[in-house]
Design a protein around this motif. Structure first.
Motif: not given
Length: 201
Positions: A22-43
């Motif tokens: 729901l958080v990652k692909i649903g509409d719980l978070l607005a697009a701006e807030l989804k940008r506050d989800l980050h990959p842990r590393s560049d690998s």
């Protein structure tokens, strides 16, 4: 920073897999807030997502409002670990900003700091981006940094492992270096004068 999975587990009674989707692909978070989800590393092999403070606050609010999927017969409770994570927002923002700066260094070397020189992985990526895979020199943070590479053949001679080293003179006048350390091939028979007899050229 906490992974999204761990943060959701800090919310008592939440069904973590359903909430994750729901958080990652649903509409719980607005697009701006989804940008506050980050990959842990560049690998490419690290698929873990970490959650920034703004997204975490929105998820916690949704939990309190009863908007997250819950396990059977469970209800919303106090979530002290999640609350503490959201409360300590400023250090998290600083960490995120630092991660963004380091990532931007690959394109804009004016953002490189002398303290970055000791991060061998970052330096390798910067040199590769600007000069390719070989040795070379770059001026970073007003300091000339040299990259040297040594190759070590396998016993069969079919593969080669590499040792890369960065050298510079610090702003305090002290010579310094940072290296990857020798690869496993450096310790085999071919690269040992006392044991390298009898191998194919």
């Amino acid at each position: 920073m906490r992974s999204l999975t761990d943060f959701l587990k800090d919310l008592p009674g939440v069904a973590p897999r359903k909430a994750y989707a729901l958080v990652k692909i649903g509409d719980l978070l607005a697009a701006e807030l989804k940008r506050d989800l980050h990959p842990r590393s560049d690998s490419l092999f690290d698929l873990v997502t970490v959650v920034g403070p703004d997204a975490a606050a929105a998820i916690l609010h949704a939990y309190k409002e009863g908007s997250l999927p819950m396990q059977r017969r469970r209800s919303v409770e106090e979530a002290p670990i999640a609350e503490a994570y959201v409360r300590d927002a400023e250090p998290l923002r600083e960490l995120i900003d630092e991660r963004k700066r380091r990532k931007c260094c690959l394109k804009d070397v004016s953002l490189v700091r002398e303290s970055d020189f000791l991060d061998h992985r970052l330096m390798n990526r910067i040199f590769f981006e600007k000069l390719g895979a070989g040795p070379g020199k770059l001026t970073l943070a007003g300091i000339e940094v040299s990259k040297d590479i040594r190759g070590f053949s396998s016993n069969s001679g079919k593969t080669t492992g590499y040792d890369s080293t960065f050298t510079w003179t610090g702003s305090d006048g002290v010579p310094r270096n940072s290296g990857s350390g020798p690869p496993s091939e450096a310790f085999n028979r071919r690269n040992d004068e006392k044991r390298n007899w009898g191998l194919h050229e």
